[in-house]
Design a protein around this motif. Structure first.
Motif, PDB file in Angstrom:
ATOM      1  N   ASP A 361     -62.106  54.956 -40.287  1.00 19.39           N
ATOM      2  CA  ASP A 361     -62.225  53.846 -39.348  1.00 19.39           C
ATOM      3  C   ASP A 361     -60.983  52.978 -39.326  1.00 19.39           C
ATOM      4  O   ASP A 361     -60.762  52.233 -38.389  1.00 19.39           O
ATOM      5  N   MET A 362     -60.221  53.056 -40.406  1.00 22.20           N
ATOM      6  CA  MET A 362     -59.037  52.202 -40.460  1.00 22.20           C
ATOM      7  C   MET A 362     -57.959  52.836 -39.586  1.00 22.20           C
ATOM      8  O   MET A 362     -57.043  53.457 -40.057  1.00 22.20           O
ATOM      9  N   LEU A 363     -58.118  52.653 -38.301  1.00 24.50           N
ATOM     10  CA  LEU A 363     -57.229  53.313 -37.356  1.00 24.50           C
ATOM     11  C   LEU A 363     -55.928  52.558 -37.210  1.00 24.50           C
ATOM     12  O   LEU A 363     -55.882  51.349 -37.357  1.00 24.50           O
ATOM     13  N   HIS A 364     -54.885  53.285 -36.859  1.00 27.52           N
ATOM     14  CA  HIS A 364     -53.706  52.657 -36.285  1.00 27.52           C
ATOM     15  C   HIS A 364     -53.059  51.596 -37.144  1.00 27.52           C
ATOM     16  O   HIS A 364     -52.611  50.572 -36.628  1.00 27.52           O
ATOM     17  N   GLN A 390     -52.148  58.621 -35.655  1.00 25.89           N
ATOM     18  CA  GLN A 390     -51.869  59.028 -34.284  1.00 25.89           C
ATOM     19  C   GLN A 390     -50.366  59.200 -34.123  1.00 25.89           C
ATOM     20  O   GLN A 390     -49.578  58.520 -34.766  1.00 25.89           O
TER      21      GLN A 390
ATOM     22  N   LYS B  95     -64.944  44.471 -42.337  1.00 24.75           N
ATOM     23  CA  LYS B  95     -64.094  44.986 -41.266  1.00 24.75           C
ATOM     24  C   LYS B  95     -64.314  44.165 -40.010  1.00 24.75           C
ATOM     25  O   LYS B  95     -65.421  43.690 -39.746  1.00 24.75           O
ATOM     26  N   PRO B 102     -57.044  48.610 -30.216  1.00 22.16           N
ATOM     27  CA  PRO B 102     -56.962  49.915 -30.870  1.00 22.16           C
ATOM     28  C   PRO B 102     -56.800  49.844 -32.379  1.00 22.16           C
ATOM     29  O   PRO B 102     -56.244  50.725 -32.980  1.00 22.16           O
ATOM     30  N   LEU B 104     -58.488  48.215 -36.344  1.00 25.50           N
ATOM     31  CA  LEU B 104     -59.452  47.418 -37.096  1.00 25.50           C
ATOM     32  C   LEU B 104     -58.699  46.610 -38.126  1.00 25.50           C
ATOM     33  O   LEU B 104     -57.626  46.981 -38.563  1.00 25.50           O
ATOM     34  N   ARG B 105     -59.269  45.510 -38.535  1.00 29.49           N
ATOM     35  CA  ARG B 105     -58.680  44.753 -39.633  1.00 29.49           C
ATOM     36  C   ARG B 105     -59.743  44.530 -40.690  1.00 29.49           C
ATOM     37  O   ARG B 105     -60.936  44.657 -40.426  1.00 29.49           O
ATOM     38  N   LYS B 106     -59.268  44.216 -41.874  1.00 31.90           N
ATOM     39  CA  LYS B 106     -60.196  43.865 -42.952  1.00 31.90           C
ATOM     40  C   LYS B 106     -59.873  42.440 -43.348  1.00 31.90           C
ATOM     41  O   LYS B 106     -58.719  42.101 -43.526  1.00 31.90           O
TER      42      LYS B 106
END
Lengths: 581, 188
Positions: A361-364, A390, B95, B102, B104-106
Motif C-alpha cells: 500500500d505504501m505506493l509511490h 512504478q 496511514k 497517488p 499514501l502517508r503514515k
C-alpha cells in the motif's frame, strides 16, 4: 613438471633472473593482471606463483584449498566467496555448504604466514575462528560479510589470541549475539587496531572498554559502532579519535539538551578527515545537524538505516560538496532526490532502498521523477540501485541520456511483472535504452513486465556485460538464448521465475566455462536437462536443490559453475550433484 | 509456486494489467499482479465501502509473500523490522490516503494534541482545506473531508468523537471527496 623457481630456464622468453622477474611482477597487484601474466609462459607462471601475495576466489568450489596452497605458497591475503548471491534472499538452504574450515586446515600447513582473510557468504563456526586465531601467528585482518554460523564467542577468541590484529570487520552476518564481552578480550596493552566494525551486533559492549581501546589505538582509522551505542559514547569517542576517516555512528534518536548537542557538534567538528559516514539508526532531524561540521570532505554517506525525510536530506546535502556515493531509504521521496540532483554534482553512485518493502500500500514513495531528477543534476553517475513501485520507459531513457556512463544499472520495480504505468507497455524499451546508451555497462538487474525483446536488446548491445540478474521476465527460451549468444563477457547470470527451460539452459554450453556461475530457480528446467548439461560439460558442476514436495523431474533450483576441483563432497542430501566425470 | 508461464499469444496483457485503484476513485479496479502473486481480485467500486475495506483487510492477511522478493538482504530486513516494531511501541502510526492522490502517508497521531493540530498537519501534507467542523453539518461545503476508519470498521468524520476516543480507535485516515462524505458521521 617441475615448477621450482631454482631452475632458471635458459629460454628466450625471459632474460631476467627469476628473482628480478618476481620483483617486477610483484608491482602488479590486480588479480586480472596477475592471471594474465601467469599465462605468458612457464617462467612467468612460476614467478607469479612465488610472488603472488593476494588471491581472490570468487567461488570457493571452483578450486580446492590444496590446489591454491600448492600453487601460491607465499600468499598473505585471501578473499573467498561462497554461497550463491540469492542466499542473501533466503533462497539457499542453511546447510548448503561453503564452510571455511577445510580451507583453514590446508592453509595452516600450506600458507602459515597468512595475514588477511576476507570472507563473503561463507559458513564460519566459532571453532573455525578459534583455529584461525591459534594457528596463524601473523594474522592481522579479518573481514566477514554476509557469513553465518558463528557467535560473539568466536570473536572473543580472535580478540584474545591475534596479537597483531589491525582489522576486525564484522558486517551484515547471521551472527549469534551472546554478549558484548568479546571486546574486553583484547589485552590491555593491545594497540594495533586500524579498523573496527561491529555495527552488526546488537548487545552492548562493556562501557569504558571501547573508549579505552580506541584511545590506545592511535592508528585507528575506521570505527563503526553498533545500534546500541549512545550519542554520549559517540561524542567521547570522537574527541578521543579525531583522526578517523570512516565513522559508523550508532543510534541517533536520543533527545539531547542544548549543551549536549553543542558538545556533539563540536566533537564532529574535530574530525577533519572523515570521508565515510554510516549508521545513524533512527536519526532525528535535530540531531543530524550536529553532523554538518564533519561533512566537508565526505565522499560516501550511507543513510540507509534511517527513514530520512526530504527536508532533512535537503538540509544535510549542501554540507557535503564532495559527495560521490549516497545510500538512502525511499522515505526521502522524489523531493529528496531532487535535492540530490541540486546539491551533488560529483555524485557517482546512488542507492535507494525501500523503507517498507513488503507493504504494497505504501505506493509511490519514490517514482520515475526521482531518478530523473538525480540524473539531471549528476552527470557523472555510473552506479544506481533503485527500488520503486512504478517506472516508465521514457524516464529510464531520459536517465541514460543524461548519464551514459553507467557501469552498474540495477532497477527493482517491486511488483513483479509491472508494466510502464503510463502506457501499460512492457518495460522492454527502458532496458533497451540502457544497453544501447551505456557502452561500459558491466552489471544489469532488470524488472517489470519484460518480454523476450529485452533479452534481444541485451544480447545485441550489452557487449561488456559481466553480471545479469533477471526475475519474473521473458516469454520463452529465446530470451535466455539471446543473452547466452550475445554477451561474450558474461560472468554471472542469476535467473528466477522465468519461462526458460532445457533448451535455454543448453544454449549456454559454449559460455559456462568462461563464467563464474549460473543460477536458475523456479524456471522450467528439468532434472534431465541438468543431466544433459553435466554430460556435455564435464568441467562444470551442475547442482540441483530440490524443494520438498516438488515433482521428481523438476529442477527447482539449479546452480552451475566451472571448477577444477570436481564435484564437491560436502553437499547436503537436498542438493543433487550431476557430473559428467 | 509454479515455474515460468509461457504467454499464449504475445503478452497476455489482461492478466498482468495493473490499474492502481485509488480508494474511492471510482475507476475500474483490475486484477493486480502476475502469475506468482496470490492476490485475490480487488473489489469493484459498486460494493459498499465497509465491505470493500473488510475485503482489503482480509486480503492483506492472506496475501502470500513471494520468497526472497523484493531482493532485500535479511540483515536489512531485520533492521527495518526492528525499527518498525519499536515505532509501534512508542508512536501511533496510521496511514493517510486522499482520494485522487497517488500516494499514501503514515503519520504518528501521538504528535498531535487535538483536532485543530491534526487537521492543520493534514491540510499541509495533502494541500487541501478541510473547512470548519460543526457537529450538525460536518465539514459542509468543503471539497475534501477528513474521515477515519475506527476499530469496528466504520467510517466516521474526523471530529465526531472526543479526541481521546479518536486516538484510541482510529485505524486509518482517508481524506474523502466532499460529495462522497455525505451520510457519514454519527447523529445523522
Amino acid at each position: 613438471m617441475d615448477l621450482s623457481p631454482k631452475q632458471s630456464s635458459p629460454s628466450e622468453s625471459t632474460r631476467f633472473p627469476d628473482e628480478v622477474l618476481e620483483r617486477v611482477l610483484a608491482l602488479l597487484t590486480s588479480p586480472k593482471d596477475r592471471n594474465a601474466v601467469s599465462l605468458v609462459c612457464k617462467d612467468w607462471y612460476t614467478a607469479d606463483s612465488w610472488s603472488r601475495r593476494h588471491v581472490f576466489i570468487g567461488n570457493c568450489y571452483s578450486v580446492s584449498p590444496e590446489i591454491v596452497a600448492r600453487r601460491f605458497p607465499r600468499i598473505r591475503s585471501v578473499t573467498l566467496k561462497g554461497k550463491p548471491r540469492f542466499s542473501d534472499f533466503n533462497l539457499v538452504p542453511d546447510n548448503w555448504g561453503a564452510d571455511v574450515h577445510s580451507w583453514l586446515l590446508v592453509f595452516a600447513s600450506g600458507c602459515p604466514f597468512l595475514e588477511e582473510l576476507r570472507l563473503k557468504r561463507m559458513r564460519v563456526t566459532d571453532e573455525s575462528l578459534e583455529f584461525l586465531a591459534l594457528n596463524f601467528p601473523n594474522f592481522r585482518a579479518l573481514s566477514l560479510l554476509s557469513c553465518d554460523g558463528f557467535s560473539t564467542s568466536g570473536l572473543a577468541t580472535v580478540a584474545t589470541h591475534c596479537k597483531n590484529l589491525t582489522e576486525l570487520d564484522i558486517q551484515e552476518n547471521g551472527i549469534e549475539d551472546l554478549s558484548g564481552d568479546w571486546l574486553s578480550c583484547f589485552p590491555e596493552n593491545f594497540n594495533t587496531l586500524e579498523v573496527l566494525n561491529f555495527s552488526n551486533l546488537i548487545t552492548d559492549v562493556n562501557p569504558g572498554v571501547l573508549e579505552r581501546l580506541v584511545s590506545r589505538c592511535r592508528s585507528l582509522k575506521v570505527l563503526k559502532l553498533n545500534r546500541t551505542s549512545s550519542l554520549d559514547r559517540l561524542q567521547r569517542l570522537l574527541v578521543s579519535a579525531p583522526q578517523l576517516t570512516e565513522l559508523g555512528a550508532g543510534s541517533f534518536s536520543e533527545e539531547l539538551t542544548l549543551q549536549q548537542h553543542a558538545e556533539l557538534k563540536y566533537a564532529f567538528g574535530l574530525c577533519k578527515n572523515l570521508s565515510v559516514l554510516s549508521g545513524f539508526w533512527d536519526a532525528s532531524a535535530l540531531n543530524l545537524s550536529a553532523v554538518y561540521p564533519a561533512c566537508s570532505r565526505l565522499s560516501f554517506l550511507n543513510m540507509s538505516y534511517t527513514a530520512l525525510q526530504s527536508p532533512e536530506l535537503a538540509s544535510l546535502l549542501p554540507h557535503c560538496p564532495c559527495l560521490r556515493r549516497l545510500w538512502v531509504l525511499d522515505s526521502v521521496g522524489d523531493k529528496g532526490l531532487e535535492a540530490v540532483g541540486a546539491n551533488c554534482p560529483s555524485l557517482e553512485e546512488i542507492r535507494v532502498f525501500p523503507t517498507d518493502p513488503f507493504d504494497e500500500d505504501m505506493l509511490h514513495t519514490v517514482t520515475e521523477s526521482g531518478i530523473v531528477a538525480v540524473s539531471q543534476g549528476c552527470p557523472k553517475l555510473h552506479y544506481i540501485l533503485y527500488f520503486c513501485r512504478q517506472m516508465t520507459n521514457a524516464a529510464v531513457a531520459t536517465v541514460v541520456r543524461n548519464c551514459p556512463d553507467f557501469t552498474h544499472f540495477r532497477l527493482c520495480i517491486m511488483n513483479p511483472g509491472q508494466p510502464d504505468h503510463t502506457t501499460n507497455q512492457p518495460m522492454d524499451e527502458a532496458f533497451g535504452a540502457v544497453v544501447k546508451a551505456c557502452k561500459k555497462l558491466k552489471r544489469l538487474s532488470i524488472s517489470g513486465l519484460l518480454t523476450d525483446l529485452t533479452f534481444k536488446y541485451i544480447g545485441e548491445y550489452a557487449k561488456n556485460l559481466e553480471a545479469l540478474s533477471v526475475a519474473f521476465a521473458g516469454s520463452s527460451d529465446l530470451g535466455m538464448q539471446y543473452v547466452m549468444e550475445g554477451c561474450s563477457k558474461l560472468k554471472k547470470l542469476e535467473i528466477r521465475d522465468c519461462p526458460f527451460g532445457n533448451v535455454a539452459l543448453l544454449s549456454g554450453l559454449e559460455r559456462y566455462e568462461s563464467m563464474r556461475s549460473l543460477w536458475m530457480s523456479a524456471c522450467n528446467v528439468t532434472i534431465d536437462g541438468c543431466r544433459s548439461l553435466a554430460r556435455e560439460m564435464p568441467r562444470l558442476n551442475v547442482e540441483v536443490m530440490k524443494e520438498e514436495g516438488s515433482d521428481d523431474c523438476k529442477a527447482d533450483k539449479v546452480y552451475v559453475y566451472r571448477t577444477v576441483a570436481g564435484p564437491r563432497r560436502d553437499a547436503p542430501p537436498s542438493v543433487l550433484t550431476f557430473s559428467g566425470l | 509456486m509454479e515455474g515460468g508461464v509461457a504467454y499464449e499469444n504475445g503478452l497476455n496483457f489482461k492478466a498482468t494489467e495493473l490499474t492502481l485503484g485509488l480508494p474511492g476513485s471510482g475507476e475500474t479496479e483490475g486484477q493486480g499482479g502476475v502469475r506468482n502473486n496470490n492476490k485475490r481480485p480487488m473489489p469493484t467500486p459498486e460494493t459498499n465501502e465497509e465491505e470493500s475495506q473488510a475485503h482489503k483487510a482480509a486480503d492483506r492477511g492472506s496475501r502470500a509473500q513471494i520468497v526472497g522478493w523484493p531482493p532485500i538482504r535479511s540483515y536489512r530486513k531485520n533492521s527495518l523490522q526492528a525499527k518498525n516494531s519499536e515505532g509501534e511501541a512508542s508512536g501511533m502510526y496510521v496511514k493517510v490516503s486522499m482520494d485522487g492522490a497517488p500516494y499514501l502517508r503514515k503519520i504518528d497521531l501521538k504528535v498531535y494534541r487535538d483536532y485543530p493540530e491534526l487537521l492543520k498537519a493534514l491540510e499541509a501534507m495533502f494541500k487541501f482545506a478541510a473547512g470548519v467542523y460543526s457537529e450538525r453539518e460536518g465539514y459542509k461545503g468543503s471539497e475534501y473531508v477528513p474521515t477515519y476508519e475506527d476499530k469496528d470498521g466504520d467510517w466516521m468524520l474526523v471530529g465526531d468523537v472526543p479526541w481521546d476516543m479518536f486516538m484510541s480507535s482510529c485505524k486509518r485516515l482517508r481524506i474523502m471527496k466532499g460529495s462522497e462524505a455525505r451520510g457519514l458521521g454519527c447523529g445523522v
